[in-house]
Scaffold this motif. Structure first.
Motif, PDB file in Angstrom:
ATOM      1  N   ARG A   5      -5.000  -2.139  -2.605  1.00 28.67           N
ATOM      2  CA  ARG A   5      -3.844  -1.283  -2.340  1.00 28.67           C
ATOM      3  C   ARG A   5      -4.209   0.191  -2.262  1.00 28.67           C
ATOM      4  O   ARG A   5      -3.410   1.000  -1.802  1.00 28.67           O
ATOM      5  CB  ARG A   5      -2.801  -1.450  -3.451  1.00 28.67           C
ATOM      6  N   SER A   6      -5.387   0.543  -2.741  1.00 28.69           N
ATOM      7  CA  SER A   6      -5.720   1.962  -2.840  1.00 28.69           C
ATOM      8  C   SER A   6      -6.046   2.589  -1.492  1.00 28.69           C
ATOM      9  O   SER A   6      -5.939   3.806  -1.330  1.00 28.69           O
ATOM     10  CB  SER A   6      -6.909   2.156  -3.784  1.00 28.69           C
ATOM     11  N   LYS A  18       0.829  -1.209   0.000  1.00 29.07           N
ATOM     12  CA  LYS A  18       0.000   0.000   0.000  1.00 29.07           C
ATOM     13  C   LYS A  18       0.860   1.254   0.000  1.00 29.07           C
ATOM     14  O   LYS A  18       0.523   2.247  -0.653  1.00 29.07           O
ATOM     15  CB  LYS A  18      -0.923  -0.016   1.212  1.00 29.07           C
ATOM     16  N   TYR A  19       1.977   1.239   0.730  1.00 31.27           N
ATOM     17  CA  TYR A  19       2.881   2.392   0.718  1.00 31.27           C
ATOM     18  C   TYR A  19       3.404   2.660  -0.692  1.00 31.27           C
ATOM     19  O   TYR A  19       3.462   3.811  -1.150  1.00 31.27           O
ATOM     20  CB  TYR A  19       4.068   2.155   1.653  1.00 31.27           C
ATOM     21  N   ILE A  20       3.788   1.585  -1.385  1.00 32.19           N
ATOM     22  CA  ILE A  20       4.355   1.743  -2.725  1.00 32.19           C
ATOM     23  C   ILE A  20       3.298   2.213  -3.715  1.00 32.19           C
ATOM     24  O   ILE A  20       3.586   2.998  -4.629  1.00 32.19           O
ATOM     25  CB  ILE A  20       4.992   0.419  -3.180  1.00 32.19           C
ATOM     26  N   SER A  21       2.065   1.789  -3.538  1.00 31.92           N
ATOM     27  CA  SER A  21       1.008   2.116  -4.493  1.00 31.92           C
ATOM     28  C   SER A  21       0.456   3.520  -4.304  1.00 31.92           C
ATOM     29  O   SER A  21      -0.093   4.092  -5.245  1.00 31.92           O
ATOM     30  CB  SER A  21      -0.137   1.105  -4.373  1.00 31.92           C
ATOM     31  N   ASN A  22       0.584   4.084  -3.124  1.00 29.28           N
ATOM     32  CA  ASN A  22       0.012   5.412  -2.844  1.00 29.28           C
ATOM     33  C   ASN A  22       1.080   6.477  -3.028  1.00 29.28           C
ATOM     34  O   ASN A  22       1.977   6.620  -2.191  1.00 29.28           O
ATOM     35  CB  ASN A  22      -0.537   5.465  -1.413  1.00 29.28           C
ATOM     36  N   ARG A  37      12.208   5.748   1.398  1.00 32.58           N
ATOM     37  CA  ARG A  37      12.331   4.408   0.809  1.00 32.58           C
ATOM     38  C   ARG A  37      11.288   4.147  -0.271  1.00 32.58           C
ATOM     39  O   ARG A  37      11.577   3.493  -1.268  1.00 32.58           O
ATOM     40  CB  ARG A  37      12.253   3.366   1.926  1.00 32.58           C
ATOM     41  N   THR A  38      10.087   4.650  -0.078  1.00 27.86           N
ATOM     42  CA  THR A  38       9.077   4.475  -1.127  1.00 27.86           C
ATOM     43  C   THR A  38       9.443   5.254  -2.387  1.00 27.86           C
ATOM     44  O   THR A  38       9.229   4.767  -3.509  1.00 27.86           O
ATOM     45  CB  THR A  38       7.705   4.928  -0.615  1.00 27.86           C
ATOM     46  N   SER A  39       9.999   6.446  -2.233  1.00 33.91           N
ATOM     47  CA  SER A  39      10.420   7.205  -3.416  1.00 33.91           C
ATOM     48  C   SER A  39      11.562   6.503  -4.139  1.00 33.91           C
ATOM     49  O   SER A  39      11.621   6.489  -5.377  1.00 33.91           O
ATOM     50  CB  SER A  39      10.850   8.613  -2.997  1.00 33.91           C
ATOM     51  N   ARG A  40      12.471   5.878  -3.378  1.00 36.13           N
ATOM     52  CA  ARG A  40      13.565   5.125  -3.986  1.00 36.13           C
ATOM     53  C   ARG A  40      13.030   3.912  -4.751  1.00 36.13           C
ATOM     54  O   ARG A  40      13.519   3.580  -5.841  1.00 36.13           O
ATOM     55  CB  ARG A  40      14.529   4.680  -2.888  1.00 36.13           C
ATOM     56  N   ILE A  41      12.007   3.281  -4.211  1.00 42.40           N
ATOM     57  CA  ILE A  41      11.419   2.112  -4.875  1.00 42.40           C
ATOM     58  C   ILE A  41      10.678   2.527  -6.138  1.00 42.40           C
ATOM     59  O   ILE A  41      10.775   1.871  -7.185  1.00 42.40           O
ATOM     60  CB  ILE A  41      10.495   1.375  -3.889  1.00 42.40           C
TER      61      ILE A  41
END
Length: 474
Positions: A274-275, A196-200, A212-216
């Protein structure tokens, strides 16, 4: 059999084998670190097995053991038990070549990364999935990494996200070393929070998660991330650690999960949405709503007049003219009120209107400028010190102690607030005993200082103050 720092390569079977023999050292923190570091495992074949030894070293660090202090009996038993089971690895081997013999040319090649975390550590396992022209699938182990959890306690979702970021880092390195991979990499995680972090991308997270999410997202797409159950995740072994018996009994770590050997239709489906993030997720920044009330009030005409001029002399002349016209109009109105006869009323009206016109043609005298100065100062002081003036008008001997001008012992002189005190008994000139009090941040105060500065030929501060004190008005 070729050997390199404990890693053995069997030329006949073209496979890697392990025959680990650790030289005995003192059971201290320094000795255990030396023995653990002597295990040569660059590709992470033994990650699940070496993690318990790393956790033991972390526990010694947490308990602040010195480098050469003998460890306690409970910890030494753990080390001895772990070290004695390394002999079971003699039957462990890993094929050196990713593609088996007679497999043929691979039509599709895809890297799969599995990440997982626990309270003890986190890690990732990477596999190469190849499909030949006949549809046959082969899975090869590429690399494994295991890291102990930081001494500073972190939540499980944060550790899961750190494992996901680690798998992205490994993917970049493998893509550079394996240019033959044609398809996009697939990333597997058993953490719904991480997915969910990666999808939002519109939600604001705290710094740890946001970085970390921005890096992913920079290196991967959301469609590359999939969900896998914990029981089917091979990275669970490197995040918790396993014993030598379990490691040799369960080949999942090297072979990969069973579903990868099947067609994509048999892969695990994603049962999560995920939303939507949890409303009480501690990693989401709380949105603060600020309600403000803006009160607009029109500026007084007198304030507009004072702020319009940038020269003290021009302001005095303008106010002097206004006061001159005001006096003439006031005189005219008074004549109208006093007139009872209509004829006399019209005649008075005619005479006073003519007198107003005549007064407008007259010049401004020194007395007019002095009266304008007093009017300006009186208005400015009533705007800056209304409570102090009201108290003095009511007969109070001094102003309140909390006032900003309490130490000046202010007094009223002709409606103007002036400095009091014992200077009234001095032999100083009268115009220097009781100067007027003005607020330092008022526009009129700035105009007066500019005027004195120009009159003194742009002199210094002390010369300006001396000239200012010679004027009773200021």
């Amino acid at each position: 059999m070729e050997r390199a720092l404990g890693l053995q390569w069997c030329v006949q079977s073209d496979s890697f084998k392990f025959n680990i023999t650790i030289s005995e050292r003192a059971l201290t923190r320094r000795g255990i670190l030396s023995m653990v570091s002597s295990i040569y495992d660059p590709l992470g074949f033994l990650c699940p097995l070496t993690l318990p030894a790393k956790l033991l070293l972390q526990e010694l660090c947490r308990q602040n053991f010195g480098w050469d202090v003998t460890i306690p009996h409970t910890l030494s038993e753990q080390w001895t038990n772990w070290n004695s089971k390394l002999s079971l690895l003699e039957g462990f081997e890993v094929p050196r070549c990713f593609k088996p013999h007679h497999f043929g040319e691979s039509v599709h090649s895809q890297i799969h990364h599995f990440s997982d975390a626990s309270e003890l550590g986190y890690g990732t396992a990477s596999y190469l999935r190849m499909t030949n022209a006949k549809g046959k699938v082969h899975i090869a182990f590429l690399m494994g990494k295991a890291r102990v959890a930081p001494l500073k306690r972190q939540t499980i979702p944060r550790l899961e996200l750190a494992a996901a970021a680690l798998s992205v880092k490994v993917d970049r390195m493998l893509k550079a070393e394996l240019p033959s991979t044609r398809d996009k990499s697939v990333f597997w995680s058993d953490s719904t929070a991480v997915l969910k972090y990666i999808s939002n991308d519109h939600t604001r997270f705290h710094t740890y998660v946001a970085n970390r999410t921005s890096r992913i997202r920079e290196a991967t797409q959301v469609s590359q991330w999939r969900y896998i159950n914990t029981k089917r995740n091979p990275a669970d072994d490197c995040s918790r650690g396993v014993s030598a018996e379990s490691f040799m009994r369960n080949p999942r770590w090297i072979r990969g999960p069973e579903f990868l050997w099947s067609s994509e239709e048999d892969w695990p489906n994603e049962p999560i949405d995920r939303s939507q993030l949890c409303t009480d997720d501690p990693e989401v920044r709380k949105s603060v709503t600020v309600n403000s009330i803006m009160q607009t009030c029109e500026e007084r005409p007198t304030d507009k007049l004072l702020n319009y001029f940038s020269d003290w002399l021009k302001l005095r002349v303008a106010v002097a003219w206004i006061m001159k016209v005001k006096d003439a109009l006031r005189h005219l109105v008074q004549k109208r009120k006093d007139s009872k006869d209509d004829y006399m009323y019209q005649r008075a009206n005619r005479i006073n209107t003519r007198s107003v016109k005549i007064s407008m043609k007259e010049s401004i005298t020194v007395e007019d400028l002095k009266g304008a100065e007093n009017a300006i100062l009186t208005y400015v002081q009533r705007q800056s010190f209304p409570q102090e003036i009201s108290m003095l008008q009511e007969g109070a001997s001094c102003v309140r102690k909390g006032s900003s001008i309490y130490r000046l012992d202010p007094m009223l002189d002709g409606g103007i607030l002036r400095v009091g005190g014992r200077l009234r008994r001095s032999a100083m000139p009268e115009e220097r005993k009781h100067p007027a009090i003005l607020a330092k941040d008022h526009h009129v105060s700035t105009l007066i200082l500019r005027y004195i500065h120009a009159q003194t030929g742009h002199g210094g501060r002390n010369h300006m103050l001396s000239q200012k004190e010679q004027r009773k008005t200021w």
